[in-house]
Design an enzyme around this catalytic site. Sequence first.
Site, PDB file in Angstrom:
ATOM      1  N   ASP A 333       0.820  -1.197   0.000  1.00 38.69           N
ATOM      2  CA  ASP A 333       0.000   0.000   0.000  1.00 38.69           C
ATOM      3  C   ASP A 333       0.869   1.268   0.000  1.00 38.69           C
ATOM      4  OD1 ASP A 333      -2.720   1.132   0.315  1.00 38.69           O
ATOM      5  OD2 ASP A 333      -1.981   1.818   2.251  1.00 38.69           O
ATOM      6  N   GLU A 362       1.665   0.288  -4.932  1.00 39.35           N
ATOM      7  CA  GLU A 362       0.676   1.293  -5.306  1.00 39.35           C
ATOM      8  C   GLU A 362       1.337   2.658  -5.461  1.00 39.35           C
ATOM      9  OE1 GLU A 362      -3.535   3.139  -3.602  1.00 39.35           O
ATOM     10  OE2 GLU A 362      -1.861   2.754  -2.243  1.00 39.35           O
TER      11      GLU A 362
END
Length: 621
Positions: A333, A362
Amino acid sequence: MAETVTAQEESVGVDFKDDIERIEPMHWWIGFKNTELQLLVKHPNISQAEPEVAYQGVSIEKVHNADSPNYLFIDLIISEKTKPGKFNITFKFKNGDLLEQTYELRARKKQAEDFVGFDSSDAIYLITPDRFANANNGNDINTSLKEKTIDRTDDYARHGGDIEGIIQHLDYIQDMGFTAIWSCPLLTNNMPKSSYHGYAITDYYEIDPRYGDMNDYLELAEEAKKHGIKLVMDQVVNHCGSEHWWITDLPFKDWLNYQENFENKGTLITSNHRRTTNQDRYASKSDKKGMSDGWFVSTMPDLNQRNPFMAKYLIQNSIWWIETAELGGIRQDTYPYPDKTFMSNWAGAIMEEYPNFSIVGEEWSYNPLLIGYWQDGANNKDGYDSNLKSPMDFAMQRLIVEALNEEEKWDTGLVKMYEGLANDFHYASPKDVMIFPDNHDMSRIFTQLNGDINNTKAALSYMLVLPRITQIYYGTELLMNDFEKPGDHGLVRTDFPGGWSEDAINGFTGKGLSEAQKDMQSYLKIMLNYRKVSKAIHQGETVHFAPKDGVYILFRQVQDETVIHVINKNEKPVRIDLTRFDEVGLNAKKVKNIITGAEFIWGNTLKLDTKGSLVLTTKLN
């Protein structure tokens, strides 16, 4: 093997004890390239104790005190000759008191090279677990956790989906043609509200009991493997939840970024979200600090990976989960937000131990220059190498949506897709970049394309034939949407119909679905299952031709297989000249429509009767 070792140890009178409040990692393995292991030990006044180990092949290299007296960090060396087994770590206090903690070194279940990650042959199914399927009502509420209610009418409350719900629908996921599952975080998220999304982790070594327990997670990993499905774990090293167990007693004064503000109840400094500071040669120091040190949001304390103990803790945690669940990949993330030197070290440590593994990061950027910077092998001016195999292609995702929504002009519409794909020259390995129509943080693709089914099919099929890894969000196959409040996170993460026993509509069985939903589900199923066995899509060369008269055609070729993708934006029937594509070598060859099965000979012209996409193949069987 562990049982045998235990029996041997018990026969010589070893007395195993668990006196210590917390030790992490709870166990480890022999046989890693890196023979170092750092244990975090948490116990009242443990800093006053001296640890000792008497186990062949294991030695204490160094013991570190923290700023808090309730922590010790122990550096162990595990030699190559160490055998698996259990042993005690003895903590001797100056007043003569003794505490003992059992520790276990396990044999690894498989060779490091056999941990194979995802690649361009994979299509990944992204699931928000609380919203997918509830198979066990008994774990919906856990009274020991702060959020104690279930309310399916509230988009930001917990709805009760669990790990068993995913396990029970692995047949569906496999039949659809997916080869991997990425679940949003399943670790404990003990926040007072909105804990369903999982990204405010409060225990990095515990499965949230509202999803199940460790046995459930290991069962998911095992059952997924039996279905030919890899398990990708969503991890978060940038931040934790504000209710994390260590928050009330932080080990060091710099365990968190802007920790003094937090401890003094001052103004919390949230991130400026200026991700370009990672690459910008002109970026000010204050902007860089605001990006890397600022908190993502006020309820998610920003972890300081420049603290070497924090860095090692996070790296070891990732390796622990890979080894424990035999993962098929990690999704990391908020990749650009942590300290970028640490991120290189983190990914590097994982790939050093697991050379065939995969990590996707990400990077929510619409600039390919920024996305490409994060990919391993990038020729970066500053010499930075991230060790990251797969960044996420937010840039191409947006261009596809814009291209399909816009009116056709010389510089708008399909040309955006064409020129967007041309940016692949910048990527070290385009086929290792991950493309997706949508995800848990953005509007559903059907919403983004204004409810146009033909355009939705075109976007999905185009992504599925690109030289990319593909990720599809759960429910995309059912035209799930957020028309009511576009982009609202709670609505984007709507319950999958049929995941709850009381649901009148069931996407797993087809009960109650509209004809449009059934058609989309069938369409995506055919595309995914063809993709699963298509070498042209997995590893073929890519050739595309500039859009002309509202038509854009792309080819993927390997040996005797060619896949042809056609997007037509004309509302009226149009005939295209196929001689323009002679260099591809299809003249007089038979091709088949992947969706309908209809066959025809590739000749001089092709009539396109309807707006939308057409996917053809020379592979007839």
